[in-house]
Write a protein that holds these residues in place. Structure first.
Motif, PDB file in Angstrom:
ATOM      1  N   LEU A  49       0.826  -1.211   0.000  1.00 28.29           N
ATOM      2  CA  LEU A  49       0.000   0.000   0.000  1.00 28.29           C
ATOM      3  C   LEU A  49       0.860   1.261   0.000  1.00 28.29           C
ATOM      4  CD1 LEU A  49      -2.853  -1.035   2.465  1.00 28.29           C
ATOM      5  CD2 LEU A  49      -2.955  -0.871  -0.024  1.00 28.29           C
ATOM      6  N   ALA A  50       1.958   1.228   0.734  1.00 26.12           N
ATOM      7  CA  ALA A  50       2.864   2.385   0.752  1.00 26.12           C
ATOM      8  C   ALA A  50       3.477   2.599  -0.621  1.00 26.12           C
ATOM      9  CB  ALA A  50       3.952   2.189   1.803  1.00 26.12           C
ATOM     10  N   GLN A  51       3.883   1.510  -1.262  1.00 24.73           N
ATOM     11  CA  GLN A  51       4.462   1.608  -2.603  1.00 24.73           C
ATOM     12  C   GLN A  51       3.425   2.144  -3.591  1.00 24.73           C
ATOM     13  OE1 GLN A  51       5.815  -2.136  -4.198  1.00 24.73           O
ATOM     14  NE2 GLN A  51       6.828  -1.192  -5.940  1.00 24.73           N
ATOM     15  N   LEU A  52       2.205   1.665  -3.490  1.00 21.73           N
ATOM     16  CA  LEU A  52       1.127   2.126  -4.359  1.00 21.73           C
ATOM     17  C   LEU A  52       0.852   3.607  -4.120  1.00 21.73           C
ATOM     18  CD1 LEU A  52      -1.094   1.590  -6.415  1.00 21.73           C
ATOM     19  CD2 LEU A  52      -2.560   0.839  -4.528  1.00 21.73           C
ATOM     20  N   SER A  53       0.803   3.980  -2.864  1.00 22.99           N
ATOM     21  CA  SER A  53       0.556   5.385  -2.519  1.00 22.99           C
ATOM     22  C   SER A  53       1.637   6.289  -3.098  1.00 22.99           C
ATOM     23  CB  SER A  53       0.489   5.548  -0.994  1.00 22.99           C
ATOM     24  OG  SER A  53       0.283   6.896  -0.656  1.00 22.99           O
ATOM     25  N   GLN A  54       2.905   5.879  -2.982  1.00 22.50           N
ATOM     26  CA  GLN A  54       4.015   6.681  -3.527  1.00 22.50           C
ATOM     27  C   GLN A  54       3.923   6.783  -5.044  1.00 22.50           C
ATOM     28  OE1 GLN A  54       7.402   4.588  -1.989  1.00 22.50           O
ATOM     29  NE2 GLN A  54       7.437   5.742  -0.073  1.00 22.50           N
ATOM     30  N   GLY A  55       3.583   5.681  -5.694  1.00 24.40           N
ATOM     31  CA  GLY A  55       3.456   5.695  -7.151  1.00 24.40           C
ATOM     32  C   GLY A  55       2.347   6.622  -7.614  1.00 24.40           C
ATOM     33  N   LEU A  56       1.232   6.575  -6.898  1.00 18.60           N
ATOM     34  CA  LEU A  56       0.114   7.447  -7.268  1.00 18.60           C
ATOM     35  C   LEU A  56       0.444   8.914  -7.006  1.00 18.60           C
ATOM     36  CD1 LEU A  56      -2.909   5.308  -6.013  1.00 18.60           C
ATOM     37  CD2 LEU A  56      -2.120   5.621  -8.364  1.00 18.60           C
ATOM     38  N   GLU A  57       1.137   9.185  -5.916  1.00 14.15           N
ATOM     39  CA  GLU A  57       1.573  10.567  -5.632  1.00 14.15           C
ATOM     40  C   GLU A  57       2.468  11.071  -6.760  1.00 14.15           C
ATOM     41  OE1 GLU A  57       0.946  12.923  -3.477  1.00 14.15           O
ATOM     42  OE2 GLU A  57      -0.313  11.812  -2.072  1.00 14.15           O
ATOM     43  N   ALA A  58       3.363  10.217  -7.243  1.00 14.27           N
ATOM     44  CA  ALA A  58       4.254  10.608  -8.340  1.00 14.27           C
ATOM     45  C   ALA A  58       3.440  10.933  -9.588  1.00 14.27           C
ATOM     46  CB  ALA A  58       5.259   9.488  -8.637  1.00 14.27           C
ATOM     47  N   ILE A  59       2.411  10.139  -9.850  1.00 15.78           N
ATOM     48  CA  ILE A  59       1.563  10.395 -11.020  1.00 15.78           C
ATOM     49  C   ILE A  59       0.833  11.721 -10.870  1.00 15.78           C
ATOM     50  CG2 ILE A  59      -0.477   9.604 -12.278  1.00 15.78           C
ATOM     51  CD1 ILE A  59       0.447   6.711 -11.547  1.00 15.78           C
ATOM     52  N   PHE A  75      -8.258   8.442  -3.724  1.00 21.95           N
ATOM     53  CA  PHE A  75      -7.841   7.056  -3.565  1.00 21.95           C
ATOM     54  C   PHE A  75      -6.624   6.954  -2.647  1.00 21.95           C
ATOM     55  CE2 PHE A  75      -5.698   3.145  -5.030  1.00 21.95           C
ATOM     56  CZ  PHE A  75      -6.704   2.247  -4.716  1.00 21.95           C
ATOM     57  N   ILE A  76      -5.679   7.878  -2.807  1.00 26.62           N
ATOM     58  CA  ILE A  76      -4.484   7.881  -1.946  1.00 26.62           C
ATOM     59  C   ILE A  76      -4.885   8.068  -0.485  1.00 26.62           C
ATOM     60  CG2 ILE A  76      -2.395   9.180  -1.366  1.00 26.62           C
ATOM     61  CD1 ILE A  76      -2.135   9.736  -4.433  1.00 26.62           C
ATOM     62  N   GLN A  77      -5.850   8.945  -0.226  1.00 26.32           N
ATOM     63  CA  GLN A  77      -6.318   9.156   1.148  1.00 26.32           C
ATOM     64  C   GLN A  77      -6.946   7.875   1.699  1.00 26.32           C
ATOM     65  OE1 GLN A  77      -8.861  12.570   0.949  1.00 26.32           O
ATOM     66  NE2 GLN A  77      -7.142  14.008   0.894  1.00 26.32           N
ATOM     67  N   ASP A  78      -7.708   7.175   0.862  1.00 26.81           N
ATOM     68  CA  ASP A  78      -8.305   5.902   1.301  1.00 26.81           C
ATOM     69  C   ASP A  78      -7.214   4.891   1.644  1.00 26.81           C
ATOM     70  OD1 ASP A  78     -10.852   6.840   1.006  1.00 26.81           O
ATOM     71  OD2 ASP A  78     -11.260   5.792  -0.885  1.00 26.81           O
ATOM     72  N   ILE A  79      -6.168   4.844   0.812  1.00 26.38           N
ATOM     73  CA  ILE A  79      -5.073   3.898   1.059  1.00 26.38           C
ATOM     74  C   ILE A  79      -4.391   4.201   2.382  1.00 26.38           C
ATOM     75  CG2 ILE A  79      -2.749   3.220   0.301  1.00 26.38           C
ATOM     76  CD1 ILE A  79      -3.694   3.535  -2.551  1.00 26.38           C
ATOM     77  N   ASN A  80      -4.211   5.476   2.670  1.00 22.22           N
ATOM     78  CA  ASN A  80      -3.455   5.882   3.854  1.00 22.22           C
ATOM     79  C   ASN A  80      -4.279   5.872   5.138  1.00 22.22           C
ATOM     80  OD1 ASN A  80      -1.059   6.209   2.418  1.00 22.22           O
ATOM     81  ND2 ASN A  80      -1.610   8.285   1.826  1.00 22.22           N
ATOM     82  N   GLN A  81      -5.547   5.496   5.059  1.00 25.09           N
ATOM     83  CA  GLN A  81      -6.367   5.395   6.265  1.00 25.09           C
ATOM     84  C   GLN A  81      -5.913   4.190   7.072  1.00 25.09           C
ATOM     85  OE1 GLN A  81     -10.482   5.175   5.225  1.00 25.09           O
ATOM     86  NE2 GLN A  81     -10.595   7.313   4.593  1.00 25.09           N
ATOM     87  N   PRO A  82      -6.110   4.255   8.390  1.00 26.54           N
ATOM     88  CA  PRO A  82      -5.700   3.119   9.223  1.00 26.54           C
ATOM     89  C   PRO A  82      -6.330   1.799   8.794  1.00 26.54           C
ATOM     90  CG  PRO A  82      -6.232   5.002  10.592  1.00 26.54           C
ATOM     91  CD  PRO A  82      -6.604   5.373   9.189  1.00 26.54           C
ATOM     92  N   ALA A  83      -7.551   1.843   8.346  1.00 28.03           N
ATOM     93  CA  ALA A  83      -8.183   0.603   7.887  1.00 28.03           C
ATOM     94  C   ALA A  83      -7.746   0.382   6.448  1.00 28.03           C
ATOM     95  CB  ALA A  83      -9.700   0.717   7.968  1.00 28.03           C
ATOM     96  N   ALA A  84      -6.714  -0.417   6.268  1.00 27.53           N
ATOM     97  CA  ALA A  84      -6.088  -0.600   4.961  1.00 27.53           C
ATOM     98  C   ALA A  84      -7.068  -1.142   3.927  1.00 27.53           C
ATOM     99  CB  ALA A  84      -4.899  -1.546   5.077  1.00 27.53           C
ATOM    100  N   ARG A  85      -8.077  -1.831   4.366  1.00 26.59           N
ATOM    101  CA  ARG A  85      -9.011  -2.415   3.414  1.00 26.59           C
ATOM    102  C   ARG A  85     -10.038  -1.390   2.917  1.00 26.59           C
ATOM    103  NH1 ARG A  85      -7.942  -7.669   2.581  1.00 26.59           N
ATOM    104  NH2 ARG A  85      -6.946  -8.752   4.259  1.00 26.59           N
TER     105      ARG A  85
END
Length: 168
Positions: A49-59, A75-85
């Motif tokens: 999820l961290a890798q995905l978040s970084q990739g999306l931030e770069a985009i 979507f990035i905010q959803d990923i970074n929420q404590p509830a990863a799902r």
């Protein structure tokens, strides 16, 4: 004129190179983000999820990514929420958005490459035309100089003949 045309062509090529590099980077980043997202759907873990978040931030930070920035940021905010799902319900939609963005980036790159090829061809035609014109003008100048030299020689001969005729 050729120097001016060369400068314009150099500027066009420089602009093309920068835009093409940016689009290639966007395409690569989008492909990697899709891969990570696809893997994350099967095995959700914090590192993915961290890798995905970084990739999306770069985009999002790329000029190309500004078109879909709001959707990606949500979507990035959803990923970074404590509830990863929390992102699972959005993952197929974001995957489709990433695919569409990649398709658009690839189409833009193809269009840019086609334009570059057309610009290069146009420059080659202008260069050939200017070179041919310069060569023709040089040949005409050479002929004119030859005619002038022949006329001056004939004039000198005639003046010499006249002097000789006048003196006798």
């Amino acid at each position: 004129q050729l120097n001016e045309a060369q400068k314009v062509r150099d500027d066009q090529h420089s602009s093309f190179s920068a835009e093409a590099a940016e689009l290639k980077e966007a395409i690569d980043t989008l492909a990697r983000a899709q891969s990570v997202l696809a893997r994350s759907q099967k095995n959700v873990n914090a590192a993915a999820l961290a890798q995905l978040s970084q990739g999306l931030e770069a985009i999002v930070n790329m000029p190309f990514g500004q078109r879909n920035a709001k959707e990606l940021q949500a979507f990035i905010q959803d990923i970074n929420q404590p509830a990863a799902r929390a992102y699972e319900g959005h993952s197929s939609g974001i995957l489709q958005t990433l695919e569409e963005m990649q398709d658009k980036a690839e189409a833009d790159l193809n269009s840019l490459q086609r334009e570059e090829m057309e610009n290069a061809h146009s420059f080659a035609m202008v260069k050939q035309s200017l070179t041919t014109s310069h060569k023709a003008q040089s040949e005409e100048m050479s002929k004119t100089k030859d005619h002038l030299a022949a006329a001056q020689s004939a004039l000198a001969q005639a003046q010499g003949d006249k002097k000789q005729a006048d003196s006798t």
